[in-house]
Design an enzyme around this catalytic site. Structure first.
Site, PDB file in Angstrom:
ATOM      1  N   GLY A   4     -67.912 -82.474  76.347  1.00 39.95           N
ATOM      2  CA  GLY A   4     -67.479 -81.665  75.207  1.00 39.95           C
ATOM      3  C   GLY A   4     -68.363 -81.805  73.985  1.00 39.95           C
ATOM      4  N   GLU A  42     -69.260 -88.421  85.086  1.00 37.91           N
ATOM      5  CA  GLU A  42     -69.174 -87.755  83.784  1.00 37.91           C
ATOM      6  C   GLU A  42     -69.512 -88.751  82.687  1.00 37.91           C
ATOM      7  OE1 GLU A  42     -66.406 -84.090  84.051  1.00 37.91           O
ATOM      8  OE2 GLU A  42     -65.172 -85.816  83.622  1.00 37.91           O
ATOM      9  N   LYS A  94     -58.175 -78.726  81.175  1.00 33.70           N
ATOM     10  CA  LYS A  94     -57.588 -79.670  80.208  1.00 33.70           C
ATOM     11  C   LYS A  94     -56.296 -79.083  79.619  1.00 33.70           C
ATOM     12  CE  LYS A  94     -62.144 -81.600  79.589  1.00 33.70           C
ATOM     13  NZ  LYS A  94     -63.069 -82.350  78.763  1.00 33.70           N
ATOM     14  N   GLU A 136     -60.837 -89.048  79.526  1.00 31.51           N
ATOM     15  CA  GLU A 136     -59.850 -88.840  78.455  1.00 31.51           C
ATOM     16  C   GLU A 136     -58.561 -89.589  78.772  1.00 31.51           C
ATOM     17  OE1 GLU A 136     -60.176 -84.583  78.493  1.00 31.51           O
ATOM     18  OE2 GLU A 136     -62.171 -84.764  77.631  1.00 31.51           O
ATOM     19  N   ASN A 151     -61.997 -77.810  84.994  1.00 27.92           N
ATOM     20  CA  ASN A 151     -60.974 -78.666  84.399  1.00 27.92           C
ATOM     21  C   ASN A 151     -60.553 -78.011  83.090  1.00 27.92           C
ATOM     22  OD1 ASN A 151     -59.465 -80.671  83.218  1.00 27.92           O
ATOM     23  ND2 ASN A 151     -61.156 -82.125  82.974  1.00 27.92           N
ATOM     24  N   SER A 169     -70.645 -81.107  79.656  1.00 26.67           N
ATOM     25  CA  SER A 169     -71.389 -79.979  79.078  1.00 26.67           C
ATOM     26  C   SER A 169     -72.227 -79.219  80.097  1.00 26.67           C
ATOM     27  CB  SER A 169     -72.242 -80.440  77.888  1.00 26.67           C
ATOM     28  OG  SER A 169     -71.413 -81.010  76.887  1.00 26.67           O
ATOM     29  N   HIS A 179     -59.832 -89.366  84.732  1.00 24.85           N
ATOM     30  CA  HIS A 179     -60.725 -88.704  83.773  1.00 24.85           C
ATOM     31  C   HIS A 179     -60.902 -89.605  82.555  1.00 24.85           C
ATOM     32  CE1 HIS A 179     -62.235 -85.861  80.825  1.00 24.85           C
ATOM     33  NE2 HIS A 179     -62.627 -85.130  81.841  1.00 24.85           N
TER      34      HIS A 179
HETATM   35  P1  PGA Z   1     -67.109 -80.382  79.340  1.00 26.48           P
HETATM   36  O1  PGA Z   1     -65.971 -81.266  80.048  1.00 26.48           O
HETATM   37  O2  PGA Z   1     -67.708 -79.497  80.391  1.00 26.48           O
HETATM   38  O3  PGA Z   1     -66.362 -79.598  78.284  1.00 26.48           O
HETATM   39  O4  PGA Z   1     -68.101 -81.327  78.756  1.00 26.48           O
HETATM   40  C1  PGA Z   1     -66.144 -81.787  81.344  1.00 26.48           C
HETATM   41  C2  PGA Z   1     -64.966 -82.652  81.717  1.00 26.48           C
HETATM   42  O5  PGA Z   1     -64.482 -83.397  80.864  1.00 26.48           O
HETATM   43  O6  PGA Z   1     -64.479 -82.621  82.865  1.00 26.48           O
END
Ligand code: PGA
Length: 254
Positions: free
Chosen positions: A173, A167, A11, A97, A9, A213, A95
């Site tokens: 992140g 997640e 983003k 976000e 992903n 992460s 997601h």
């Molecule tokens: P990350 O993001 O690996 O940077 O924690 C995962 C995601 O949000 O899909």
């Protein structure tokens, strides 16, 4: 046996030029990979460039969102038809976000899931609790609502086309990963909900990715858990070498 799926992903990162560079590097290492489903999800503006790079490889394309509508006056939205024109196969939906910053709710996410399936796109339905919810002991309640509402109206035999990404929001992140056991517990719980709602066959076919992460250092342990069928990778997917290492950690061992 469920085939593992590793999706990057990206983003809101990578220009067209950077996309060509990263997709080419990933293709160089994984272009022939058939043991694991490898998916890259660049931003909309770079989908065409990525699609051109990976067209002659096993790597598949995903989008990061999609409209629930077919076409028309929906300023700023992107339809299933527009994605399919670029050979997109997967679409990340709900997601955290998007839930958090754009107030997407289970109702709309479910409409998008149903639309994706109707149009032969595979949804990656994201679910997960915040730190506050985990600390309040609400993880199962939150995840259950998101899974049940997100998959409402899905046919049992379509579950093999659906990916759920667990997640935990506190792990995205932040560098904090759920321990392999914490993740496995929630994945098993999610599979149990799907068993209850759609039956054992559907639950056995549904793939559940972990995200938050995930990186080369922790991927192997997470991916060894019985109910973890892959990863949705953010930060570590922006660097070819680390993404490739995670895919390698997902290869079946015998
Ligand atoms: P990350 O993001 O690996 O940077 O924690 C995962 C995601 O949000 O899909």
């Amino acid at each position: 046996m469920r085939k593992k799926i590793i999706a990057g992903n990206w983003k809101m990162n990578k220009s067209v030029e950077e996309t060509v560079e990263l997709a080419s590097a990933i293709k160089g290492d994984l272009g022939d990979c058939t043991e694991v489903d490898v998916v890259i999800c660049p931003p909309f503006t770079a989908l065409k460039a990525a699609s051109d790079v990976i067209s002659d490889s096993q790597i598949m394309l995903g989008a990061q969102n999609m409209s629930s509508e077919d076409e028309g006056a929906y300023t700023g939205e992107i339809s299933h038809g527009m994605l399919k024109e670029l050979f997109v196969r997967y679409v990340i939906l709900g997601h955290s976000e998007r839930r958090q910053y754009y107030k997407e709710n289970d109702y709309w996410i479910n409409r998008k899931v149903l639309k994706a399936l109707e149009k032969n796109l595979r949804p990656i339905l994201c679910v997960g609790e915040t730190l506050e919810q985990r600390e309040a002991g609400e993880t199962e309640k939150v995840v259950e609502v998101q899974v049940r509402e997100g998959l409402k109206g899905v046919e049992a035999n379509a579950c093999s086309e659906v990916v759920v990404a667990y997640e935990p929001v506190w792990a995205i992140g932040t560098g904090k990963t759920a321990s392999a056991q914490q993740a496995q517990d929630v994945h098993a719980f999610i599979r149990g909900i799907v068993r209850d709602a759609f039956g054992p066959e559907a639950a056995g076919a549904l793939r559940i990715q972990y995200g938050g992460s995930m990186k080369p250092a922790n991927a192997a342990e997470l991916l060894a858990q019985p109910d973890i069928d892959g990863g949705l990778i953010g930060g570590a997917a922006l660097v070819a070498d680390s993404f490739v290492e995670i895919v390698e950690a997902a290869m079946p061992r015998d």
